[in-house]
Design a protein around this motif. Structure first.
Motif, mmCIF file in Angstrom:
data_model
loop_
_atom_site.group_PDB
_atom_site.id
_atom_site.type_symbol
_atom_site.label_atom_id
_atom_site.label_comp_id
_atom_site.label_asym_id
_atom_site.label_seq_id
_atom_site.Cartn_x
_atom_site.Cartn_y
_atom_site.Cartn_z
ATOM 1 N N ALA A 136 91.730 32.416 -25.561
ATOM 2 C CA ALA A 136 91.729 33.760 -24.970
ATOM 3 C C ALA A 136 90.326 34.349 -24.924
ATOM 4 C CB ALA A 136 92.666 34.675 -25.757
ATOM 5 N N VAL A 137 89.564 34.189 -25.990
ATOM 6 C CA VAL A 137 88.194 34.713 -26.005
ATOM 7 C C VAL A 137 87.330 33.975 -24.992
ATOM 8 C CG1 VAL A 137 86.117 35.025 -27.394
ATOM 9 C CG2 VAL A 137 88.361 35.466 -28.402
ATOM 10 N N ALA A 138 87.478 32.658 -24.922
ATOM 11 C CA ALA A 138 86.690 31.869 -23.972
ATOM 12 C C ALA A 138 86.997 32.287 -22.531
ATOM 13 C CB ALA A 138 86.970 30.383 -24.172
ATOM 14 N N GLU A 139 88.256 32.609 -22.241
ATOM 15 C CA GLU A 139 88.643 32.977 -20.875
ATOM 16 C C GLU A 139 88.285 34.425 -20.541
ATOM 17 O OE1 GLU A 139 92.396 29.861 -20.353
ATOM 18 O OE2 GLU A 139 92.795 31.988 -20.730
ATOM 19 N N GLU A 140 88.387 35.310 -21.530
ATOM 20 C CA GLU A 140 88.133 36.736 -21.268
ATOM 21 C C GLU A 140 86.656 37.090 -21.344
ATOM 22 O OE1 GLU A 140 90.257 38.856 -20.208
ATOM 23 O OE2 GLU A 140 92.095 37.689 -20.463
ATOM 24 N N GLY A 141 85.899 36.336 -22.133
ATOM 25 C CA GLY A 141 84.464 36.604 -22.237
ATOM 26 C C GLY A 141 84.086 37.694 -23.210
ATOM 27 N N SER A 142 85.058 38.222 -23.932
ATOM 28 C CA SER A 142 84.748 39.224 -24.953
ATOM 29 C C SER A 142 85.874 39.273 -25.975
ATOM 30 C CB SER A 142 84.529 40.610 -24.340
ATOM 31 O OG SER A 142 85.758 41.263 -24.080
ATOM 32 N N ILE A 143 85.503 39.656 -27.202
ATOM 33 C CA ILE A 143 86.484 39.788 -28.275
ATOM 34 C C ILE A 143 87.452 40.924 -27.964
ATOM 35 C CG2 ILE A 143 86.805 40.400 -30.700
ATOM 36 C CD1 ILE A 143 85.731 37.630 -30.475
ATOM 37 N N ALA A 144 86.918 42.034 -27.452
ATOM 38 C CA ALA A 144 87.764 43.201 -27.194
ATOM 39 C C ALA A 144 88.825 42.903 -26.138
ATOM 40 C CB ALA A 144 86.899 44.386 -26.757
ATOM 41 N N ALA A 145 88.418 42.252 -25.029
ATOM 42 C CA ALA A 145 89.375 41.943 -23.963
ATOM 43 C C ALA A 145 90.430 40.956 -24.447
ATOM 44 C CB ALA A 145 88.640 41.389 -22.743
ATOM 45 N N ALA A 146 89.999 39.936 -25.205
ATOM 46 C CA ALA A 146 90.954 38.957 -25.721
ATOM 47 C C ALA A 146 91.914 39.600 -26.710
ATOM 48 C CB ALA A 146 90.203 37.796 -26.377
#
Length: 288
Positions: free
Chosen positions: A11-21
């Motif tokens: 999820a972090v790899a796909e979203e590009g941020s900790i907050a979005a993931a």
């Protein structure tokens, strides 16, 4: 290894941020960061590189990313197989833009009612790219335009909608002769890189029409808005509503018969998710 930690990494790899993931997974950023740290400690490698608020996979993270996605899919499939009598697991769907808004919502609503444990991941795209992703196994099925060529026998196809070509014109031109409009008015062309755009181009050639081209683009909604602003006329498939709100436009039928754009579902025969695809197809028609 806890698959939840792998899911957090993906999820972090796909979203590009900790907050979005974290929002995607319904976790706090702190809890998500703790999962990533635990996974990195277990694997003995740094998986993510942080630069300000953005996060990207490290070399080690990129090395395991595709395999992590595959393991997560396998875990969902195992859950589906172990769930006696119920349909569960993950279905990876693709859809072109007009199917995303016109066909997909009703089908997904019926799917969610019948099979609440089924998870569905949806990827937007153009028909050619979605077809390629089906062949590569990245998608289980996709709502696309019927290809101009014969797909391999390993593919299944179900026709869901036929969309005849229409001339799109400002509302003030309603009732005008369509070929006269295509010949005289500035023309907004549906992109010939799209399978539907090539269908429109074949009609123009067959009718021996040479429009005065002003623009060429691949977004049907944008074409409708441009026509409504008086920038020209267009030749497009009569796609499933909703259409853009606001533009004062009219759809004029063509004076000669021509094959429509055909929208349907394509998927690979067999496979662990064929049952899920069949369940999705049940949503193509409402229950009697």
């Amino acid at each position: 290894m806890d698959t939840r930690f792998l899911d957090s990494f993906v999820a972090v790899a796909e979203e590009g941020s900790i907050a979005a993931a974290a929002r995607r997974l319904h976790l706090t950023p702190a809890a998500l960061s703790q999962r990533i740290q635990t996974l990195e400690a277990e694997l003995g490698a740094t998986l993510l590189l942080r630069a300000g608020r953005t996060v990207a996979p490290s070399e080690a993270g990129l090395a395991i990313l595709d395999r992590a996605r595959a393991l997560l899919r396998e875990a969902r499939d195992l859950r589906a197989l172990a769930t006696a009598g119920a349909l569960a697991g993950e279905l990876r769907l693709g859809a072109i833009a007009t199917a995303m808004t016109g066909l997909l919502p009703a089908m997904l609503a019926r799917l969610a009612t019948r099979y609440p444990q089924l998870e569905t991941h949806i990827s937007p795209g153009i028909s050619a790219d979605l077809y390629r992703r089906i062949q590569l196994g990245e998608l289980d099925a996709a709502l696309i335009v019927q290809p101009e060529f014969a797909p391999p026998k390993s593919c299944e196809w179900r026709l869901l909608r036929e969309e005849p070509l229409v001339v799109l014109a400002p509302e003030a031109m309603a009732g005008a002769e369509p070929h006269a409009l295509l010949s005289a008015e500035p023309f907004i062309r549906y992109d010939r890189n799209q399978w539907g755009g090539r269908l429109a181009d074949r009609y123009l050639r067959a009718a021996r029409l040479a429009p005065r081209e002003r623009f060429e683009l691949d977004a049907l909604d944008a074409i409708a808005v441009m026509v409504g602003r008086g920038l020209g006329v267009s030749l497009v498939p009569d796609w499933a509503p909703p259409w853009p709100a606001g533009p004062a436009i009219t759809r004029i039928p063509l004076p000669r018969p021509f094959p429509p754009r055909r929208i349907g579902l394509m998927w690979m025969r067999g496979g662990t998710r064929a049952r899920l695809v069949r369940a999705f197809l049940e949503g193509a028609e409402p229950e009697a």
